[in-house]
Design an enzyme around this catalytic site. Structure first.
Site, PDB file in Angstrom:
ATOM      1  N   LEU A   1     -11.377  -4.110   7.655  1.00  0.00           N
ATOM      2  CA  LEU A   1     -11.020  -4.516   6.293  1.00  0.00           C
ATOM      3  C   LEU A   1      -9.508  -4.504   6.130  1.00  0.00           C
ATOM      4  CD1 LEU A   1     -13.713  -2.556   4.274  1.00  0.00           C
ATOM      5  CD2 LEU A   1     -13.867  -4.777   5.430  1.00  0.00           C
TER       6      LEU A   1
ATOM      7  N   GLY B   1      -6.695  -5.726   1.385  1.00  0.00           N
ATOM      8  CA  GLY B   1      -6.130  -5.018   0.228  1.00  0.00           C
ATOM      9  C   GLY B   1      -4.633  -5.260   0.073  1.00  0.00           C
TER      10      GLY B   1
ATOM     11  N   ARG C   1       1.438   0.463  -3.135  1.00  0.00           N
ATOM     12  CA  ARG C   1       2.287   1.669  -3.095  1.00  0.00           C
ATOM     13  C   ARG C   1       3.343   1.639  -1.984  1.00  0.00           C
ATOM     14  NH1 ARG C   1      -2.409   5.948  -3.118  1.00  0.00           N
ATOM     15  NH2 ARG C   1      -3.609   4.073  -2.636  1.00  0.00           N
TER      16      ARG C   1
ATOM     17  N   THR D   1     -14.431  -2.789  -1.367  1.00  0.00           N
ATOM     18  CA  THR D   1     -14.720  -2.732   0.071  1.00  0.00           C
ATOM     19  C   THR D   1     -16.077  -3.359   0.421  1.00  0.00           C
ATOM     20  OG1 THR D   1     -15.463  -0.465  -0.314  1.00  0.00           O
ATOM     21  CG2 THR D   1     -13.262  -0.730   0.600  1.00  0.00           C
TER      22      THR D   1
ATOM     23  N   GLY E   1      -8.197  -1.380   7.928  1.00  0.00           N
ATOM     24  CA  GLY E   1      -6.996  -1.803   8.658  1.00  0.00           C
ATOM     25  C   GLY E   1      -5.814  -0.875   8.463  1.00  0.00           C
TER      26      GLY E   1
ATOM     27  N   TYR F   1      36.220  -5.336  27.604  1.00  0.00           N
ATOM     28  CA  TYR F   1      35.207  -6.277  27.110  1.00  0.00           C
ATOM     29  C   TYR F   1      34.918  -7.330  28.181  1.00  0.00           C
ATOM     30  CZ  TYR F   1      32.871 -10.065  24.763  1.00  0.00           C
ATOM     31  OH  TYR F   1      31.955 -11.045  24.462  1.00  0.00           O
TER      32      TYR F   1
ATOM     33  N   TYR G   1      36.238 -16.707  23.888  1.00  0.00           N
ATOM     34  CA  TYR G   1      36.010 -17.492  22.673  1.00  0.00           C
ATOM     35  C   TYR G   1      37.330 -18.028  22.155  1.00  0.00           C
ATOM     36  CZ  TYR G   1      34.148 -18.508  17.987  1.00  0.00           C
ATOM     37  OH  TYR G   1      33.761 -19.107  16.822  1.00  0.00           O
TER      38      TYR G   1
ATOM     39  N   ALA H   1      48.843  -5.710  36.209  1.00  0.00           N
ATOM     40  CA  ALA H   1      48.601  -5.146  34.876  1.00  0.00           C
ATOM     41  C   ALA H   1      49.369  -5.935  33.821  1.00  0.00           C
ATOM     42  CB  ALA H   1      49.029  -3.687  34.850  1.00  0.00           C
TER      43      ALA H   1
HETATM   44  C1  UD1 Z   1     -12.233   3.966   0.660  1.00  0.00           C
HETATM   45  C2  UD1 Z   1     -13.644   4.498   0.449  1.00  0.00           C
HETATM   46  C3  UD1 Z   1     -13.587   6.020   0.346  1.00  0.00           C
HETATM   47  C4  UD1 Z   1     -12.938   6.590   1.570  1.00  0.00           C
HETATM   48  C5  UD1 Z   1     -11.583   5.961   1.815  1.00  0.00           C
HETATM   49  C6  UD1 Z   1     -11.049   6.398   3.165  1.00  0.00           C
HETATM   50  C7  UD1 Z   1     -14.842   2.793  -0.830  1.00  0.00           C
HETATM   51  C8  UD1 Z   1     -15.346   2.393  -2.143  1.00  0.00           C
HETATM   52  N1  UD1 Z   1     -14.191   3.941  -0.766  1.00  0.00           N
HETATM   53  O1  UD1 Z   1     -11.503   4.277  -0.495  1.00  0.00           O
HETATM   54  O2  UD1 Z   1     -14.875   6.554   0.178  1.00  0.00           O
HETATM   55  O3  UD1 Z   1     -12.819   7.997   1.455  1.00  0.00           O
HETATM   56  O4  UD1 Z   1     -11.680   4.514   1.833  1.00  0.00           O
HETATM   57  O5  UD1 Z   1      -9.743   5.959   3.349  1.00  0.00           O
HETATM   58  O6  UD1 Z   1     -15.044   2.089   0.127  1.00  0.00           O
HETATM   59  N2  UD1 Z   1     -10.014  -3.603   1.157  1.00  0.00           N
HETATM   60  C9  UD1 Z   1     -10.293  -4.947   1.250  1.00  0.00           C
HETATM   61  N3  UD1 Z   1     -10.737  -5.608   0.157  1.00  0.00           N
HETATM   62  C10 UD1 Z   1     -10.947  -4.991  -1.035  1.00  0.00           C
HETATM   63  C11 UD1 Z   1     -10.673  -3.610  -1.131  1.00  0.00           C
HETATM   64  C12 UD1 Z   1     -10.202  -2.932  -0.017  1.00  0.00           C
HETATM   65  O7  UD1 Z   1     -10.115  -5.538   2.318  1.00  0.00           O
HETATM   66  O8  UD1 Z   1     -11.367  -5.663  -1.972  1.00  0.00           O
HETATM   67  C13 UD1 Z   1      -9.540  -2.902   2.344  1.00  0.00           C
HETATM   68  C14 UD1 Z   1      -8.158  -2.342   2.186  1.00  0.00           C
HETATM   69  O9  UD1 Z   1      -7.189  -3.258   2.669  1.00  0.00           O
HETATM   70  C15 UD1 Z   1      -8.205  -1.078   3.054  1.00  0.00           C
HETATM   71  C16 UD1 Z   1      -9.657  -0.678   3.000  1.00  0.00           C
HETATM   72  O10 UD1 Z   1     -10.376  -1.792   2.583  1.00  0.00           O
HETATM   73  O11 UD1 Z   1      -7.855  -1.359   4.390  1.00  0.00           O
HETATM   74  C17 UD1 Z   1      -9.909   0.513   2.090  1.00  0.00           C
HETATM   75  O12 UD1 Z   1      -9.606   0.126   0.763  1.00  0.00           O
HETATM   76  P1  UD1 Z   1      -8.983   1.134  -0.281  1.00  0.00           P
HETATM   77  O13 UD1 Z   1      -8.836   0.432  -1.576  1.00  0.00           O
HETATM   78  O14 UD1 Z   1      -7.772   1.761   0.292  1.00  0.00           O
HETATM   79  O15 UD1 Z   1     -10.152   2.191  -0.410  1.00  0.00           O
HETATM   80  P2  UD1 Z   1     -10.034   3.679  -0.867  1.00  0.00           P
HETATM   81  O16 UD1 Z   1      -9.897   3.741  -2.336  1.00  0.00           O
HETATM   82  O17 UD1 Z   1      -9.019   4.367  -0.068  1.00  0.00           O
END
Ligand code: UD1
Ligand code: CA
Length: 457
Positions: free
Chosen positions: A9, A12, A16, A78, A101, A365, A386, A422
């Site tokens: 995944l 996101g 931050r 997720t 990811g 140089y 140069y 020199a």
């Molecule tokens: C998620 C888990 C949480 C876990 C934590 C561990 C869920 C609901 N929660 O929370 O239980 O403890 O990871 O780190 O799954 N992403 C997408 N598309 C989206 C949302 C997220 O691709 O729509 C990807 C983000 O890029 C990231 C990953 O999913 O790589 C996790 O997403 P994030 O929003 O960070 O989840 P957490 O709130 O940390």
């Protein structure tokens, strides 16, 4: 053998990080965050991977190249992200390992062990979990009185009692493929964040009477997710240590390892000693028995055996065996330094080749030059490459001797065995075995000081 897939995944936003580039493309020891995850996947015996991209997807795809990408247009959670991978996996059978990811510390070893546990326990889903002292921010893995997993509750949705649970969801799982996509059809976004949580599939599967297991990882540092630059530095620290430990086990000494930083693909031969403050980056290979540092940066370079580089910077260059560089030398790209050469203090070399046994001891140089073997370049020699418009080449033959403070106005050639006096400014070819003197003769004015009339005060 059951086929094993992975879904990473990576859609996101990563607000931050406060960055104009995707969070996943920030680098740790020469590799992006998401590439560390993909590297762990590659080492875990996974047959096929799908990367879910969305936010800044073009950047991510450009960096990762030719891979299978599912697009998540809107980041709805997720669970929704995993749904996007269905087009690649529909109708297939096997195990799907879901990962984030942004968790670069996960190792192939842990993934392999989790897959093994998933198979051995005959689970429909296995959650990779960890015990932590401070579970804040993570989903909590709730178990019933018999110790079986009941559900995962997110930080935002947890009651005070649930928040005290210290077993957390790593965000990584092994699912049986069919169970995963069936369960995803039953989840909704009725929660505090209004998202489709992947974690809700756990409750769905339990209600269906499926086997839900948890694999507790032994080293909780592996779950660290990167959301901001503080966590980026923490993860870098872990990976930096892993890389340096590996070199130590292979016979390389580090005098103060906490002060060194090495990219993942650096190679170093045995009995080489790395002193404090040394940074080695890119595709660099360093031979055996070298002394590198202190306070040295070597980038994408090839260094042979028995080389010393002290307080210097070496970029995209090669250094042959027995050569000493520094202190305070600067080798710029495309410098090829021969064997047993001395490149001393305050010497800069750029786009030049230096033959074996040549000495360039101080304040010099050398740019766009071909310097032969056994040459001596005196203190303060400058290749004047140069003219304000064009760069030109200087050629210095074998055994030549160039005196101190000589300007070699390129294009120009000093032939084999020739000497340059020199202080000369050389504009024309110096023939083999010849001596060039190109400076005005010394003039003496006898008693000039006594005769001099000073201004009256
Ligand atoms: C998620 C888990 C949480 C876990 C934590 C561990 C869920 C609901 N929660 O929370 O239980 O403890 O990871 O780190 O799954 N992403 C997408 N598309 C989206 C949302 C997220 O691709 O729509 C990807 C983000 O890029 C990231 C990953 O999913 O790589 C996790 O997403 P994030 O929003 O960070 O989840 P957490 O709130 O940390
Ligand atoms: Ca996260």
């Amino acid at each position: 053998m059951e086929k094993i897939f992975s879904v990473v995944l990576a859609a996101g936003e990563g607000k931050r990080m406060k960055s104009s580039k995707s969070k996943l493309l920030h680098k740790i020891c020469g590799r992006t965050i998401v590439e560390w995850v993909l590297d762990a996947v590659a080492g875990a015996g996974i047959d096929e991977s799908i990367i879910v991209v969305g936010h800044k997807s073009e950047q991510v795809k450009e960096c990762l190249g030719n891979k299978q990408y599912a697009i998540q247009e809107k980041q709805l959670g997720t669970g929704h992200a995993v749904m996007q991978s269905e087009e690649f996996l529909k109708g297939k059978k096997g195990i799907v390992v879901v990962l984030c990811g942004d968790t670069p510390l996960i190792t192939s070893e842990t993934l392999k062990n989790a897959i093994e546990a998933h198979k051995a326990d005959n689970n429909n889903v296995t959650i990779i979990t960890s015990m932590v002292d401070n579970p804040f921010g993570y989903g909590r893995v709730l178990r019933n009185s018999q110790g079986t997993v009941e559900k995962i509750v997110e930080q935002a949705d947890a009651t005070d009692k649930e928040k005290s649970c210290k077993e957390i969801n790593s965000g990584m799982y092994c699912f049986n493929l069919e169970d995963l996509f069936r369960a995803l059809n039953s989840i909704n976004n009725n929660n505090k964040q209004g998202e489709y949580y992947l974690t809700d599939t756990i409750e769905v599967l339990i209600n269906e009477g499926k086997r839900v297991g948890a694999f507790k990882m032994s080293d909780s540092t592996e779950i660290l997710g990167i959301n901001d630059r503080i966590q980026l530095a923490q993860a870098t620290e872990v990976i930096r240590n892993r890389i340096i430990k590996e070199h130590m086990l292979n016979g390389v000494s580090f005098i103060m390892p906490n002060t060194n930083c090495l990219d993942y693909n650096v190679r170093i031969g045995k009995d080489t000693v790395v002193y404090s403050g040394t940074i080695i980056e890119g595709e660099t290979s360093i031979g055996e028995n070298c002394i590198i540092g202190p306070n040295t940066r070597v980038v994408s370079s090839i260094v042979d055996d028995d080389v010393e580089i002290n307080n210097s910077v070496v970029l995209k260059s090669s250094i042959s065996s027995g050569t000493k560089v520094g202190p305070f030398a600067y080798l710029r790209p495309n410098s090829k330094i021969g064997k047993k050469v001395k490149v001393g203090d305050f010497v800069e070399v750029k786009n030049s080749s230096i033959g074996d046994n040549t000495k360039i001891s101080h304040l010099t140089y050398v740019g766009d030059a071909e310097v032969g073997k056994n040459v001596n370049l005196g203190c303060g020699v400058v290749t004047v490459n140069y003219d304000g418009k064009n760069k030109s080449k200087t050629i210095i033959g074998d055994n030549a001797f160039i005196g101190c403070n000589v300007n070699l106005i390129a294009p120009v050639e000093v032939k084999n065995n020739a000497y340059v006096a020199a202080g000369s400014t050389i504009t024309d070819q110096v023939p083999e075995d010849g001596l060039a003197i190109a400076r005005s003769r010394q003039l003496i004015k006898e008693n000039w000081v006594k005769k001099r009339v000073f201004d009256k005060e």
